[in-house]
Design a protein around this motif. Sequence first.
Motif, short mmCIF file in Angstrom:
data_model
loop_
_atom_site.label_atom_id
_atom_site.label_comp_id
_atom_site.label_asym_id
_atom_site.label_seq_id
_atom_site.Cartn_x
_atom_site.Cartn_y
_atom_site.Cartn_z
N VAL A 30 147.86 57.61 81.74
CA VAL A 30 148.36 57.89 83.08
C VAL A 30 147.19 57.97 84.07
O VAL A 30 146.01 57.94 83.68
CB VAL A 30 149.15 59.22 83.12
CG1 VAL A 30 150.41 59.13 82.27
CG2 VAL A 30 148.28 60.37 82.64
N ARG A 31 147.57 58.13 85.33
CA ARG A 31 146.60 58.40 86.39
C ARG A 31 146.93 59.76 86.98
O ARG A 31 148.05 60.00 87.43
CB ARG A 31 146.67 57.31 87.47
CG ARG A 31 145.76 57.54 88.67
CD ARG A 31 145.80 56.37 89.63
NE ARG A 31 147.15 56.13 90.13
CZ ARG A 31 147.67 56.76 91.20
NH1 ARG A 31 146.95 57.68 91.83
NH2 ARG A 31 148.90 56.47 91.60
N ILE A 32 145.97 60.68 86.96
CA ILE A 32 146.18 62.02 87.50
C ILE A 32 146.14 61.96 89.02
O ILE A 32 145.19 61.41 89.60
CB ILE A 32 145.12 63.00 86.96
CG1 ILE A 32 145.24 63.12 85.44
CG2 ILE A 32 145.29 64.37 87.61
CD1 ILE A 32 144.16 63.98 84.81
N VAL A 33 147.15 62.52 89.66
CA VAL A 33 147.20 62.50 91.12
C VAL A 33 146.95 63.87 91.73
O VAL A 33 146.55 63.97 92.90
CB VAL A 33 148.56 61.96 91.62
CG1 VAL A 33 148.75 60.53 91.15
CG2 VAL A 33 149.71 62.83 91.14
N ASN A 68 149.82 66.85 87.50
CA ASN A 68 150.75 65.82 87.96
C ASN A 68 150.12 64.45 87.77
O ASN A 68 148.97 64.22 88.16
CB ASN A 68 151.09 66.03 89.44
CG ASN A 68 151.63 67.43 89.71
OD1 ASN A 68 152.39 67.97 88.91
ND2 ASN A 68 151.23 68.02 90.82
N ALA A 69 150.88 63.55 87.16
CA ALA A 69 150.33 62.24 86.82
C ALA A 69 151.36 61.14 87.08
O ALA A 69 152.55 61.40 87.30
CB ALA A 69 149.89 62.21 85.36
N VAL A 70 150.88 59.89 87.02
CA VAL A 70 151.72 58.71 87.24
C VAL A 70 151.37 57.67 86.19
O VAL A 70 150.19 57.41 85.93
CB VAL A 70 151.51 58.13 88.66
CG1 VAL A 70 152.35 56.87 88.84
CG2 VAL A 70 151.86 59.16 89.72
N GLU A 102 138.74 69.72 84.30
CA GLU A 102 138.51 68.33 83.90
C GLU A 102 139.58 67.41 84.51
O GLU A 102 139.26 66.30 84.99
CB GLU A 102 138.55 68.22 82.38
CG GLU A 102 137.43 68.97 81.67
CD GLU A 102 137.61 68.95 80.16
OE1 GLU A 102 138.51 68.22 79.68
OE2 GLU A 102 136.86 69.66 79.46
N ALA A 103 140.83 67.85 84.50
CA ALA A 103 141.88 67.03 85.08
C ALA A 103 141.70 66.85 86.57
O ALA A 103 141.90 65.76 87.12
CB ALA A 103 143.24 67.68 84.78
N ARG A 104 141.31 67.91 87.25
CA ARG A 104 141.09 67.81 88.71
C ARG A 104 139.94 66.87 89.01
O ARG A 104 139.97 66.11 89.98
CB ARG A 104 140.82 69.20 89.27
CG ARG A 104 140.70 69.26 90.78
CD ARG A 104 140.53 70.70 91.23
NE ARG A 104 141.66 71.52 90.77
CZ ARG A 104 141.67 72.85 90.84
NH1 ARG A 104 140.62 73.50 91.33
NH2 ARG A 104 142.73 73.52 90.42
N SER A 110 145.89 55.49 94.04
CA SER A 110 146.37 54.18 93.59
C SER A 110 145.43 53.07 94.02
O SER A 110 145.38 52.01 93.37
CB SER A 110 147.77 53.92 94.15
OG SER A 110 147.76 54.01 95.58
N ALA A 111 144.67 53.30 95.08
CA ALA A 111 143.72 52.28 95.55
C ALA A 111 142.52 52.18 94.62
O ALA A 111 141.97 51.08 94.43
CB ALA A 111 143.27 52.60 96.97
N ALA A 112 142.10 53.30 94.08
CA ALA A 112 140.95 53.31 93.15
C ALA A 112 141.34 54.15 91.93
O ALA A 112 140.91 55.29 91.79
CB ALA A 112 139.71 53.87 93.83
N PRO A 113 142.18 53.60 91.06
CA PRO A 113 142.71 54.40 89.95
C PRO A 113 141.68 54.68 88.87
O PRO A 113 140.84 53.85 88.54
CB PRO A 113 143.84 53.52 89.40
CG PRO A 113 143.42 52.13 89.74
CD PRO A 113 142.70 52.22 91.05
#
Length: 223
Positions: A30-33, A68-70, A102-104, A110-113
């Motif tokens: 995923v990508r963490i947002v 929160n992730a995507v 670490e997650a933060r 989305s532009a630079a995942p």
Amino acid sequence: MRYIKWGIFLLLALLTFGFFHYTLPQHDVVRIVDTEVRRVDFGENSIFWASPDTGTDTAANRDVRFINAVYENGRVMVYRNEDTGWGWPPYFKLDSSNLQTEARDLASTSAAPQWVVIRHYGWRNEFMTIYPNAVSVRAIAGPDVQIIPWLNIIILTLLVLFIFWLWRVWRRFKERRIDPVLDDAAEAWDSVDERADAARDSARGFWGRMMAWIGTWRSKPRE
């Protein structure tokens, strides 16, 4: 009885599958947002929340960390970030605050995942407000990285071997202890049946002779 037997077997199989599917680690690319902390009031779904951070007091409500992730396809996923301590499941997770940092640090747009692998256990259910618990996070090169769940493979292989061993032990115990008793009981029952048949035949012969003797007393019709 056969349907009841298979129903119980199916229920046990579903419970076993659900237990391992919830407990064994899973990996999401995923990508963490975002990361956040929310105040949570625990209710009927309290069994799906872990213990408070090690060294803190237990309360009816407390602050819980969330990640929160995507996914690559745009679907969202929310993870809770709680210590498991020395309880169940045995992940011995004591570093929720470090994992949150670490997650933060790995959050991206989305532009630079920046794609990551989040290792977690548990389920996500919007209706019951259940979140999987993140155990670890690490950065990867891209969303197409293949993750091989070696730990799950080892645990499930050992489980299958253990079940096979139990089955062999049960078969040997049944052949040595149970089958002889059942055979003796069957022989005893057959012997009882044979004696009962002999007694019934004897009774029939006795009553047959008795009725024949009584028949001789009857007056013969006149010619």
